[in-house]
Enzyme design. Sequence first.
Site, PDB file in Angstrom:
ATOM      1  N   ALA A   1      30.842  41.555  23.395  1.00 26.51           N
ATOM      2  CA  ALA A   1      29.626  40.724  23.371  1.00 26.51           C
ATOM      3  C   ALA A   1      28.755  40.975  24.596  1.00 26.51           C
ATOM      4  O   ALA A   1      28.087  40.085  25.104  1.00 26.51           O
ATOM      5  CB  ALA A   1      30.018  39.252  23.299  1.00 26.51           C
TER       6      ALA A   1
ATOM      7  N   GLY B   1      26.420  43.568  24.852  1.00 27.73           N
ATOM      8  CA  GLY B   1      25.162  44.276  24.576  1.00 27.73           C
ATOM      9  C   GLY B   1      23.959  43.347  24.562  1.00 27.73           C
ATOM     10  O   GLY B   1      24.071  42.137  24.390  1.00 27.73           O
TER      11      GLY B   1
ATOM     12  N   ARG C   1      17.529  45.966  19.236  1.00 28.47           N
ATOM     13  CA  ARG C   1      16.814  45.938  17.959  1.00 28.47           C
ATOM     14  C   ARG C   1      16.443  44.529  17.497  1.00 28.47           C
ATOM     15  O   ARG C   1      15.662  44.349  16.576  1.00 28.47           O
ATOM     16  CB  ARG C   1      17.663  46.658  16.887  1.00 28.47           C
ATOM     17  CG  ARG C   1      17.779  48.153  17.130  1.00 28.47           C
ATOM     18  CD  ARG C   1      18.914  48.795  16.319  1.00 28.47           C
ATOM     19  NE  ARG C   1      20.229  48.581  16.942  1.00 28.47           N
ATOM     20  CZ  ARG C   1      21.374  49.080  16.472  1.00 28.47           C
ATOM     21  NH1 ARG C   1      21.368  49.796  15.368  1.00 28.47           N
ATOM     22  NH2 ARG C   1      22.521  48.840  17.102  1.00 28.47           N
TER      23      ARG C   1
ATOM     24  N   GLU D   1      29.602  58.450  13.993  1.00 25.02           N
ATOM     25  CA  GLU D   1      28.444  57.562  14.050  1.00 25.02           C
ATOM     26  C   GLU D   1      27.275  58.159  13.268  1.00 25.02           C
ATOM     27  O   GLU D   1      27.120  59.380  13.182  1.00 25.02           O
ATOM     28  CB  GLU D   1      28.030  57.328  15.512  1.00 25.02           C
ATOM     29  CG  GLU D   1      29.027  56.516  16.299  1.00 25.02           C
ATOM     30  CD  GLU D   1      29.294  55.168  15.660  1.00 25.02           C
ATOM     31  OE1 GLU D   1      28.371  54.341  15.592  1.00 25.02           O
ATOM     32  OE2 GLU D   1      30.430  54.952  15.190  1.00 25.02           O
TER      33      GLU D   1
ATOM     34  N   ASN E   1      22.104  43.802  13.465  1.00 25.82           N
ATOM     35  CA  ASN E   1      21.431  44.531  14.541  1.00 25.82           C
ATOM     36  C   ASN E   1      19.967  44.145  14.675  1.00 25.82           C
ATOM     37  O   ASN E   1      19.352  44.386  15.706  1.00 25.82           O
ATOM     38  CB  ASN E   1      21.534  46.037  14.316  1.00 25.82           C
ATOM     39  CG  ASN E   1      22.982  46.516  14.409  1.00 25.82           C
ATOM     40  OD1 ASN E   1      23.756  45.989  15.206  1.00 25.82           O
ATOM     41  ND2 ASN E   1      23.339  47.481  13.595  1.00 25.82           N
TER      42      ASN E   1
ATOM     43  N   SER F   1       3.228  -9.838   8.952  1.00 26.69           N
ATOM     44  CA  SER F   1       2.585  -8.528   8.917  1.00 26.69           C
ATOM     45  C   SER F   1       1.665  -8.347  10.110  1.00 26.69           C
ATOM     46  O   SER F   1       1.030  -9.294  10.575  1.00 26.69           O
ATOM     47  CB  SER F   1       1.753  -8.378   7.635  1.00 26.69           C
ATOM     48  OG  SER F   1       2.621  -8.256   6.542  1.00 26.69           O
TER      49      SER F   1
ATOM     50  N   ALA G   1       1.304 -13.773  10.696  1.00 26.93           N
ATOM     51  CA  ALA G   1       0.706 -12.446  10.513  1.00 26.93           C
ATOM     52  C   ALA G   1      -0.383 -12.233  11.553  1.00 26.93           C
ATOM     53  O   ALA G   1      -1.103 -13.153  11.918  1.00 26.93           O
ATOM     54  CB  ALA G   1       0.127 -12.328   9.107  1.00 26.93           C
TER      55      ALA G   1
ATOM     56  N   ARG H   1      -2.654 -15.631  17.803  1.00 20.88           N
ATOM     57  CA  ARG H   1      -3.931 -15.017  17.431  1.00 20.88           C
ATOM     58  C   ARG H   1      -5.012 -16.071  17.587  1.00 20.88           C
ATOM     59  O   ARG H   1      -4.734 -17.276  17.561  1.00 20.88           O
ATOM     60  CB  ARG H   1      -3.876 -14.513  15.992  1.00 20.88           C
ATOM     61  CG  ARG H   1      -3.707 -15.597  14.977  1.00 20.88           C
ATOM     62  CD  ARG H   1      -3.571 -15.077  13.565  1.00 20.88           C
ATOM     63  NE  ARG H   1      -3.496 -16.211  12.646  1.00 20.88           N
ATOM     64  CZ  ARG H   1      -2.749 -16.260  11.555  1.00 20.88           C
ATOM     65  NH1 ARG H   1      -1.981 -15.234  11.244  1.00 20.88           N
ATOM     66  NH2 ARG H   1      -2.771 -17.308  10.784  1.00 20.88           N
TER      67      ARG H   1
HETATM   68  C1  UD1 Z   1      29.310  49.977  16.015  1.00 15.43           C
HETATM   69  C2  UD1 Z   1      30.264  51.126  15.728  1.00 15.43           C
HETATM   70  C3  UD1 Z   1      30.020  51.636  14.306  1.00 15.43           C
HETATM   71  C4  UD1 Z   1      30.191  50.491  13.309  1.00 15.43           C
HETATM   72  C5  UD1 Z   1      29.307  49.298  13.695  1.00 15.43           C
HETATM   73  C6  UD1 Z   1      29.670  48.109  12.822  1.00 15.43           C
HETATM   74  C7  UD1 Z   1      30.661  52.295  17.848  1.00 15.43           C
HETATM   75  C8  UD1 Z   1      30.364  53.495  18.666  1.00 15.43           C
HETATM   76  N1  UD1 Z   1      30.047  52.204  16.679  1.00 15.43           N
HETATM   77  O1  UD1 Z   1      27.990  50.492  15.993  1.00 15.43           O
HETATM   78  O2  UD1 Z   1      30.918  52.670  13.987  1.00 15.43           O
HETATM   79  O3  UD1 Z   1      29.870  50.921  12.002  1.00 15.43           O
HETATM   80  O4  UD1 Z   1      29.517  48.927  15.072  1.00 15.43           O
HETATM   81  O5  UD1 Z   1      28.782  47.046  12.992  1.00 15.43           O
HETATM   82  O6  UD1 Z   1      31.451  51.482  18.258  1.00 15.43           O
HETATM   83  N2  UD1 Z   1      28.783  46.215  23.020  1.00 15.43           N
HETATM   84  C9  UD1 Z   1      29.247  45.936  24.286  1.00 15.43           C
HETATM   85  N3  UD1 Z   1      29.060  46.855  25.273  1.00 15.43           N
HETATM   86  C10 UD1 Z   1      28.467  48.046  25.059  1.00 15.43           C
HETATM   87  C11 UD1 Z   1      27.977  48.327  23.760  1.00 15.43           C
HETATM   88  C12 UD1 Z   1      28.178  47.397  22.752  1.00 15.43           C
HETATM   89  O7  UD1 Z   1      29.819  44.872  24.533  1.00 15.43           O
HETATM   90  O8  UD1 Z   1      28.344  48.820  26.021  1.00 15.43           O
HETATM   91  C13 UD1 Z   1      28.993  45.210  21.966  1.00 15.43           C
HETATM   92  C14 UD1 Z   1      27.692  44.687  21.407  1.00 15.43           C
HETATM   93  O9  UD1 Z   1      27.290  43.517  22.104  1.00 15.43           O
HETATM   94  C15 UD1 Z   1      28.041  44.391  19.956  1.00 15.43           C
HETATM   95  C16 UD1 Z   1      29.171  45.363  19.660  1.00 15.43           C
HETATM   96  O10 UD1 Z   1      29.651  45.820  20.893  1.00 15.43           O
HETATM   97  O11 UD1 Z   1      28.520  43.068  19.793  1.00 15.43           O
HETATM   98  C17 UD1 Z   1      28.739  46.535  18.793  1.00 15.43           C
HETATM   99  O12 UD1 Z   1      27.708  47.262  19.464  1.00 15.43           O
HETATM  100  P1  UD1 Z   1      26.467  47.852  18.689  1.00 15.43           P
HETATM  101  O13 UD1 Z   1      25.589  48.522  19.664  1.00 15.43           O
HETATM  102  O14 UD1 Z   1      25.856  46.841  17.812  1.00 15.43           O
HETATM  103  O15 UD1 Z   1      27.203  48.989  17.813  1.00 15.43           O
HETATM  104  P2  UD1 Z   1      26.675  49.670  16.487  1.00 15.43           P
HETATM  105  O16 UD1 Z   1      25.630  50.655  16.811  1.00 15.43           O
HETATM  106  O17 UD1 Z   1      26.321  48.634  15.495  1.00 15.43           O
HETATM  107 CA    CA Z   2      26.189  46.450  15.522  1.00 13.15          CA
END
Ligand code: UD1
Ligand code: CA
Length: 459
Positions: free
Chosen positions: A9, A11, A15, A154, A227, A404, A422, A439
Site C-alpha cells: 500500500a 504506491g 493513474r 507484465e 488503477n 403555530s 399562536a 404577542r
Molecule cells: C501489479 C502486478 C501485475 C498484476 C496487477 C494486478 C507487478 C509488477 N505487477 O501491477 O502483474 O496483474 O498488479 O492488479 O507486481 N506498490 C507498492 N510499492 C511500489 C509499487 C507498488 O507498495 O513500489 C503497491 C501499490 O500501492 C499497489 C500494489 O502495490 O497497492 C500494486 O501496484 P500497482 O502499481 O498498482 O501494480 P500494477 O501495475 O497494477
Molecule cells: Ca494495480
Amino acid sequence: MSNYAIILAAGKGTRMKSDLPKVMHKVAGITMLEHVFRSVQAISPKKTVTVIGHKAELVRQVLGDATSFVLQEEQLGTGHAVMMAEKDLANLDGQTLVIAGDTPLITGESLKSLIDYHVNHKNIATILTADAKNPFGYGRIIRNSDEEVTKIVEEKDATDFEKQVTEINTGTYVFDNKRLFEALKNINTNNAQGEYYLTDVIGIFKAAGEKVGAYKLRDFNESLGVNDRAALSVAEEVMRERINRKHMLNGVTFTNPKATYIDIDVEIGADALIEANVTLKGHTKIGEEVTLTNGTAIIDSTVGAKSVITSSTIEHSTLADSVTVGPYAHIRPDSTLEADVHIGNFVEVKGSYIGADTKAGHLTYIGNAQVGSKVNFGAGTITVNYDGKSKYKTVIGDNVFVGSNSTLIAPVKIGDNALTAAGSSIVEDVPADSIAIGRARQVNKEGYAKNKPHHPSQK
Ligand code: UD1
Ligand code: CA
C-alpha cells in the site's frame, strides 16, 4: 504451519489523478485498504505487515494498531515493496500471502482457498489468477506446453503473442516465507518500467526447478485491480451488488437494487422495504419492517422497527420504533426521537431530544431542545437557539401545546401541560398548566382603509 500476510500500500496511484493515496479511495463506505485487510483476516495471519510510503502517515491511520507497518521510502516496484518486510518476517517458517491494497473485491473465502491449494500442492509459490475478457494492463500468466506456470509477464514487457494470453495475475500470491525473501535477492530492474517486479520471483523459482502453481478464481470480478476512477466505479458497482444481494437474502425488499446505495457496515432488519435512490451510509442500523422511500439518505444513524422515513435526510441520530419522518424533513446530528414521534414535512431537528408521541407536523425548527412526550408543535414553530455567538437550550415539558408560529427564544422553559398562543414570542419561562400569550393585542381602526389608494372608492 503459520500464515503471514503482506499488504502492499505504498504506491501513489498516479493513474487516479488524486491527492489521496490510491488505497485510501473508498468503495461502499470504507477504504480499499480496509476491504483488503478484512479479507486477509480470513486466513488468520499470525502477523500482518503493511507496506506504506506515499503519504504514509495518512495510510497508517486507516488500519491503526491492527497491523505492523514498514516504510518504503521510494516506490521502486512491488518486489522492492515486499523486501521492506524482510526484517519483520524473513526468518519465520510458514507461508506468506502477498496482496495488493488496490484489489478490494477479493474475498476472504478466495484467500482461504488459495492458501489451502498452496499447502495441499506443496508449492513454493502459488499465484491467484483469473480469466479476463479484457486482460489489458494486467500481468499475464505464461504456461509451458505441460500447462505449468513458468513466469508472469507484465503488459508493458509482453510480446504480441504473450498479450493474447487472457489468464491474468491478480497481484495476490502465497509463498513459502523464507524462500520468498531469498528469491527477492535475485530480482533486478531490467524491464520496461525500470522497477523491481515481485512477479519476477515466479520465473526465478521455476528456473530453479521449484514447484510453482496457480489457483484460478471462478469470478473475474473479484480480481479487479483499481488503477483509475473508471475501475473504482466498477468496484463500487460490484460491491453494491454483493451488499444488496446479502440484504435481499436476509429478507429485505428493494424496489430497485441497482439504484440503492448501501455502505458495507450498514445493518437492516427483515421485512424492511427500501425504495430506489435510498442511500445508507456508515454505521447505520435499520430496524425490522422499516420503510424508506425514494430519496432518503441516512448517515451513521439508528432507525427503530416499523418506522417510516419518507424522502428525508437523517444524520448521526437515533430514532426509536414507529417514528415517522418526512417528506422532506432533516434530522441533523445528535438528535434522539423516541417511539411514535412524528416529524412532518419541512421540519428540521438538530441536537435535540424529543419524547415519545410528540408531533411536529409542518415547517418547524427544533434545535438544542429537550422536549417531553405528547407535545404538539404548531406549524412554523421556531426554537430561537442562537444569538450569533452562543447556542441556548429550550426545555419543553410533557403534553405541551405550542401554538403555530411561536418563537421560543432560548434559554427558555415551558412547563408540563402548558400552552403558547399562536404567533407568540416566548421570552420568559412558562409555568406548568398555564397559557402564555406573547404577542401585541390586535387593534382595528374602523373606516381607516377608505382613504387609501387601494380602496375601490378611490378609483
Ligand atoms: C501489479 C502486478 C501485475 C498484476 C496487477 C494486478 C507487478 C509488477 N505487477 O501491477 O502483474 O496483474 O498488479 O492488479 O507486481 N506498490 C507498492 N510499492 C511500489 C509499487 C507498488 O507498495 O513500489 C503497491 C501499490 O500501492 C499497489 C500494489 O502495490 O497497492 C500494486 O501496484 P500497482 O502499481 O498498482 O501494480 P500494477 O501495475 O497494477
Ligand atoms: Ca494495480
